[in-house]
Design an enzyme around this catalytic site. Structure first.
Site, short mmCIF file in Angstrom:
data_model
loop_
_atom_site.label_atom_id
_atom_site.label_comp_id
_atom_site.label_asym_id
_atom_site.label_seq_id
_atom_site.Cartn_x
_atom_site.Cartn_y
_atom_site.Cartn_z
N GLU A 170 0.79 -1.22 0.00
CA GLU A 170 0.00 0.00 0.00
C GLU A 170 0.83 1.28 0.00
O GLU A 170 0.80 2.05 0.97
CB GLU A 170 -0.95 0.03 1.20
CG GLU A 170 -1.89 -1.15 1.28
CD GLU A 170 -2.99 -0.96 2.31
OE1 GLU A 170 -2.98 0.03 3.05
OE2 GLU A 170 -3.89 -1.81 2.36
N GLU A 377 -5.28 -8.54 1.20
CA GLU A 377 -5.92 -8.13 2.45
C GLU A 377 -7.38 -7.86 2.20
O GLU A 377 -7.74 -7.21 1.20
CB GLU A 377 -5.33 -6.82 3.01
CG GLU A 377 -4.06 -6.98 3.78
CD GLU A 377 -3.53 -5.65 4.33
OE1 GLU A 377 -4.34 -4.77 4.68
OE2 GLU A 377 -2.29 -5.52 4.37
C1 PNW Z 1 -4.36 -1.63 5.51
N1 PNW Z 1 -7.90 3.59 4.25
O1 PNW Z 1 -4.34 -0.26 5.76
C2 PNW Z 1 -3.01 -2.08 5.96
O2 PNW Z 1 -2.25 -2.76 4.99
C3 PNW Z 1 -3.01 -2.81 7.26
O3 PNW Z 1 -1.75 -2.69 7.86
C4 PNW Z 1 -4.13 -2.27 8.11
O4 PNW Z 1 -4.10 -2.76 9.41
C5 PNW Z 1 -5.43 -2.66 7.42
O5 PNW Z 1 -5.47 -2.18 6.10
C6 PNW Z 1 -6.68 -2.20 8.13
O6 PNW Z 1 -6.73 -0.81 8.16
C7 PNW Z 1 -5.28 0.61 5.36
O7 PNW Z 1 -7.63 4.72 4.68
C8 PNW Z 1 -5.18 1.89 5.89
O8 PNW Z 1 -8.88 3.31 3.53
C9 PNW Z 1 -6.03 2.86 5.51
C10 PNW Z 1 -7.01 2.58 4.62
C11 PNW Z 1 -7.15 1.31 4.07
C12 PNW Z 1 -6.28 0.33 4.45
#
Ligand code: PNW
Length: 477
Positions: A170, A377
């Site tokens: 990401e 994920e």
């Molecule tokens: C992912 N958003 O992060 C990450 O890869 C993980 O480490 C995290 O724990 C998981 O999703 C759950 O949040 C994200 O802002 C962070 O939409 C932010 C977003 C999406 C995924």
């Protein structure tokens, strides 16, 4: 959940069922065996940066409980475990290689192999050594070259046993949330630095793909968090423009350099005032578009977007910090995220499994050079609790997982080449700016004793894996 609902009979043979974590979120052992600070260790000390003042110091103690955690993976029947290595553990301060740090991952990989679980390794899940941030972090082009040194160190230690390598997890978050909105480490709110970070992470990805390929790596890819922009009113030009800008910064600024070897023309034009073109050097895009063997897709929710002010927001990007943050939408700071009245998880994210089907089908249709896809994920945070019977009853999470798997099945039927699914997350863990408040695990972790309990959703996922596996057929792809 029953596997019948997920078209068990037509599931491709060899499909990988997994679950995922990341080093900074689970390991703890923040300064053991030579590890030094990452940007997240430092960021957690900034007042108001993390909900409840939580830190990563102990994580969920995975560093000390790793063999028992691998046994839990076996109990669940996972084919694969997706984890990340910590740069600040492998090369503390980004100086010399730290054998004790690498040894942890070597033991992890041995445990996984002993249990017949495929190790799926991510090199960068957001935890840059703080020492490199002090030299400019990802805004500094040199960091891309330092990443290659780190990647080749990890490959030298684990390349004989690890078959699947992901460069970045990401980059949207680690560049735009880290350097523009400041909701993630290093907490900077500098649009120009953020765009330099985007480009330098791309460059680091391409350089590492070439370097590891040269050393013999066969399955190399990157994971992007992709989300479809749904304009609130598709007949309103302001909302349509908002959707375009969102798609440009969330999806295409990452997909197109990697898959097509060029930044989208509209993205370059929008970001001209913020200096994206200034950091691109001749030859960079050839490096960045080095062929990859798979694309990892992280998907939690779509984004309903508008260019008008809204009352109720489903913004998935603002985090749990008390400290003031800015927008990650450089040049489109007026983007808003109206709710659509769908059910929401504890993150406030709207649940719409069909969005995942749509995304996978769209990628397949739009990118002729698309490599095989893995959903690396997908999962949900809910406020579950340990109940009196000693179990965790989390039917919403079971349903969320099952419905998204069913959506993947439909995408496969529609022609998408999807080869695996990883639930986020194996364990309740440190949810970045939300701290330990938001729990994504299919395994509960008691935050005081670190005791693990497989939640009902974990048991249901295990049952699903068993029945799909026994009914699997060869793909007609
Ligand atoms: C992912 N958003 O992060 C990450 O890869 C993980 O480490 C995290 O724990 C998981 O999703 C759950 O949040 C994200 O802002 C962070 O939409 C932010 C977003 C999406 C995924």
């Amino acid at each position: 959940m029953t596997a019948n609902n997920v078209t068990a009979g037509s599931w491709p043979r060899g499909f990988i069922w997994g679950s995922a974590t990341a080093a900074a979120q689970v390991e703890g052992a923040g300064d053991e065996d030579g590890k030094e600070d990452s940007i997240w260790d430092a960021f957690a000390r900034v007042p108001g940066a993390i909900a409840n003042g939580d830190t990563l110091e102990q994580g969920v103690d995975h560093y000390h409980r790793m063999p028992a955690d691998v046994r839990l993976m076996s109990e669940l029947g996972l084919d694969s475990y997706r984890f990340s290595t910590s740069w600040a553990r492998v090369r503390p301060g980004d100086r010399a290689t730290n054998p004790a740090g690498l040894d942890f991952y070597s033991r992890l990989v041995d445990e996984l192999q002993g249990a017949g679980i495929l190790p799926w390794l991510t090199l960068y899940h957001w935890d840059l050594p703080q020492a490199l941030e002090e030299k400019g972090g990802w805004a500094n082009r040199d960091t891309a070259y330092r990443f290659v040194d780190y990647a080749t160190d990890v490959y030298a230690a684990l390349g004989d046993r690890v078959t699947h390598w992901t460069t970045f997890n990401e980059p949207f978050c680690s560049s735009l949330l880290g350097y523009a909105s400041g909701v993630h480490a290093p907490g900077r709110q500098e649009p120009r630095a953020a765009l330099a970070a985007v480009h330098h992470q791309h460059l680091a990805h391409g350089l590492a793909v070439a370097a590891l390929r040269e050393l013999g790596a066969e399955n190399l890819g990157i994971t992007l968090n992709l989300s479809t922009a749904i304009p609130r009113d598709p007949s309103d030009p302001v909302d349509l423009e908002a959707a375009r800008r969102f798609d440009s910064l969330q999806n295409r600024i990452f997909l197109e350099p990697i898959l097509l070897g060029a930044y989208p023309a509209d993205t370059l034009r929008d970001l001209e005032p913020f200096g994206l073109s200034d950091v691109i050097e001749e030859g960079d895009l050839e490096i960045i578009s080095a062929p990859i063997d798979f694309l990892g897709v992280n998907h939690y929710h779509d984004d309903s977007v508008s260019g008008h002010p809204v009352e109720s927001s489903a913004d998935g990007h603002s985090g749990g910090a008390e400290r003031a943050t800015s927008s990650p939408w450089i040049g489109a700071e007026d983007l808003t995220f109206p709710t659509r009245g769908l059910p929401r998880t504890a993150m406030g994210w709207e649940v719409n499994p069909d969005g995942l089907r749509h995304l996978l089908v769209r990628l397949t249709a739009e990118y002729p050079t698309l490599p095989p896809l893995y959903v690396t994920e997908n999962g949900a945070a809910y406020d579950d609790e340990l109940s009196d019977d000693g179990r965790v009853h989390d039917p919403e999470r079971s349903r969320y997982i099952q419905d998204h798997i069913a959506a993947i099945g439909q995408a496969i039927e529609a022609g998408a080449d999807v080869r695996g699914y990883f639930v986020w997350s194996l364990l309740d863990n440190f949810e970045w700016s939300w701290g330990y408040d938001k729990r994504f695990g299919i395994i509960r972790v008691d935050q005081e004793t670190f005791e693990r309990t497989i939640k009902d959703s974990g048991l249901d996922y295990a049952a699903l894996i068993r029945s799909v596996r026994s009914a699997a057929v060869s793909p007609v792809l």
